[in-house]
Motif scaffolding. Structure first.
Motif, PDB file in Angstrom:
ATOM      1  N   LEU A  12      99.552  23.470  27.610  1.00 51.22           N
ATOM      2  CA  LEU A  12     100.803  24.131  27.259  1.00 51.22           C
ATOM      3  C   LEU A  12     101.913  23.499  28.095  1.00 51.22           C
ATOM      4  O   LEU A  12     101.677  23.056  29.221  1.00 51.22           O
ATOM      5  CB  LEU A  12     100.725  25.626  27.574  1.00 51.22           C
ATOM      6  N   PHE A  13     103.135  23.491  27.549  1.00 50.78           N
ATOM      7  CA  PHE A  13     104.270  22.899  28.246  1.00 50.78           C
ATOM      8  C   PHE A  13     105.386  23.925  28.393  1.00 50.78           C
ATOM      9  O   PHE A  13     105.492  24.864  27.602  1.00 50.78           O
ATOM     10  CB  PHE A  13     104.805  21.690  27.472  1.00 50.78           C
ATOM     11  N   THR A  14     106.212  23.721  29.417  1.00 51.29           N
ATOM     12  CA  THR A  14     107.409  24.517  29.637  1.00 51.29           C
ATOM     13  C   THR A  14     108.608  23.583  29.642  1.00 51.29           C
ATOM     14  O   THR A  14     108.548  22.485  30.211  1.00 51.29           O
ATOM     15  CB  THR A  14     107.341  25.275  30.983  1.00 51.29           C
ATOM     16  N   ILE A  15     109.685  24.044  29.009  1.00 48.43           N
ATOM     17  CA  ILE A  15     110.948  23.311  28.999  1.00 48.43           C
ATOM     18  C   ILE A  15     111.868  24.013  29.996  1.00 48.43           C
ATOM     19  O   ILE A  15     112.099  25.219  29.884  1.00 48.43           O
ATOM     20  CB  ILE A  15     111.577  23.309  27.595  1.00 48.43           C
ATOM     21  N   HIS A  16     112.367  23.263  30.976  1.00 54.00           N
ATOM     22  CA  HIS A  16     113.218  23.815  32.035  1.00 54.00           C
ATOM     23  C   HIS A  16     114.630  23.261  31.926  1.00 54.00           C
ATOM     24  O   HIS A  16     114.814  22.090  31.577  1.00 54.00           O
ATOM     25  CB  HIS A  16     112.674  23.422  33.421  1.00 54.00           C
ATOM     26  N   SER A  27     106.604  17.495  42.435  1.00 55.34           N
ATOM     27  CA  SER A  27     105.479  17.934  41.594  1.00 55.34           C
ATOM     28  C   SER A  27     105.654  17.451  40.158  1.00 55.34           C
ATOM     29  O   SER A  27     104.679  17.161  39.472  1.00 55.34           O
ATOM     30  CB  SER A  27     105.344  19.454  41.628  1.00 55.34           C
ATOM     31  N   VAL A  28     106.894  17.356  39.700  1.00 54.29           N
ATOM     32  CA  VAL A  28     107.156  16.842  38.355  1.00 54.29           C
ATOM     33  C   VAL A  28     106.828  15.360  38.303  1.00 54.29           C
ATOM     34  O   VAL A  28     106.136  14.886  37.402  1.00 54.29           O
ATOM     35  CB  VAL A  28     108.626  17.086  37.946  1.00 54.29           C
ATOM     36  N   LEU A  33     102.101  13.803  32.864  1.00 54.83           N
ATOM     37  CA  LEU A  33     102.951  13.739  31.673  1.00 54.83           C
ATOM     38  C   LEU A  33     104.172  14.614  31.916  1.00 54.83           C
ATOM     39  O   LEU A  33     104.037  15.799  32.228  1.00 54.83           O
ATOM     40  CB  LEU A  33     102.177  14.239  30.449  1.00 54.83           C
ATOM     41  N   PHE A  34     105.358  14.026  31.814  1.00 50.73           N
ATOM     42  CA  PHE A  34     106.603  14.786  31.940  1.00 50.73           C
ATOM     43  C   PHE A  34     107.711  14.039  31.224  1.00 50.73           C
ATOM     44  O   PHE A  34     107.611  12.846  30.961  1.00 50.73           O
ATOM     45  CB  PHE A  34     106.981  15.030  33.404  1.00 50.73           C
ATOM     46  N   ILE A  45     113.838  19.307  31.970  1.00 47.42           N
ATOM     47  CA  ILE A  45     112.525  18.812  32.383  1.00 47.42           C
ATOM     48  C   ILE A  45     111.469  19.485  31.504  1.00 47.42           C
ATOM     49  O   ILE A  45     111.485  20.704  31.337  1.00 47.42           O
ATOM     50  CB  ILE A  45     112.243  19.130  33.867  1.00 47.42           C
ATOM     51  N   VAL A  46     110.581  18.680  30.945  1.00 48.80           N
ATOM     52  CA  VAL A  46     109.448  19.201  30.177  1.00 48.80           C
ATOM     53  C   VAL A  46     108.189  18.797  30.931  1.00 48.80           C
ATOM     54  O   VAL A  46     107.967  17.608  31.179  1.00 48.80           O
ATOM     55  CB  VAL A  46     109.421  18.613  28.748  1.00 48.80           C
ATOM     56  N   VAL A  47     107.406  19.796  31.320  1.00 47.88           N
ATOM     57  CA  VAL A  47     106.176  19.549  32.084  1.00 47.88           C
ATOM     58  C   VAL A  47     105.077  20.503  31.627  1.00 47.88           C
ATOM     59  O   VAL A  47     105.364  21.556  31.048  1.00 47.88           O
ATOM     60  CB  VAL A  47     106.380  19.747  33.606  1.00 47.88           C
ATOM     61  N   PRO A  48     103.823  20.155  31.928  1.00 49.41           N
ATOM     62  CA  PRO A  48     102.746  21.116  31.664  1.00 49.41           C
ATOM     63  C   PRO A  48     103.018  22.425  32.405  1.00 49.41           C
ATOM     64  O   PRO A  48     103.633  22.431  33.482  1.00 49.41           O
ATOM     65  CB  PRO A  48     101.504  20.419  32.226  1.00 49.41           C
TER      66      PRO A  48
END
Length: 129
Positions: A12-16, A27-28, A33-34, A45-48
């Motif tokens: 799953l990913f979160t968009i910040h 950490s990013v 994958l980011f 920023i899109v990250v797991p």
């Protein structure tokens, strides 16, 4: 032109959304994958989901459908065609791109709808395990 193959990423990913002057967290940068995007108004920023980011706003629960490539930059209409298929299925997308490919992010609760619509339109969809 034959239809492409997409790979459903497991995480799953979160968009910040952050202030444009914010530093990018280590950490990013160490995540496998980011995606980063910056304008005068914001840093996105899109990250797991496993990567925690102190952001002004965020939207969780996205899944990534990776368009398997590499795709040549001269190829025309691929993103629009897939976008049309997903729009017709009432699936909202957030798209990020690299030099070689595109990633279509869809909400996790719409993933099955997205996969079914893409398959009906002649695309191959594989699941990352």
């Amino acid at each position: 032109m034959p239809k492409q193959t997409l790979l459903v990423r497991e995480s799953l990913f979160t968009i910040h959304s952050l202030d444009p002057q914010s530093d990018i967290p280590a950490s990013v940068l160490s995540s496998p994958l980011f995606f980063l995007g910056k304008t005068e108004d914001e840093l996105s920023i899109v990250v797991p989901d496993s990567i925690k980011v102190d952001s002004l706003d965020s939207d969780e629960g996205w899944r990534a459908l990776e368009l398997l490539g590499p795709l040549h930059l001269s190829m025309v209409g691929i993103m629009a065609q897939i976008g049309d298929v997903l729009a017709s299925a009432k699936v909202a997308i957030f798209v990020v791109s690299t030099f070689d490919t595109d990633f279509f992010l869809v909400k996790d609760n719409k993933l099955k709808d997205a996969i079914n619509a893409l398959k009906r339109a002649g695309y191959s969809v594989n699941v990352d395990n």
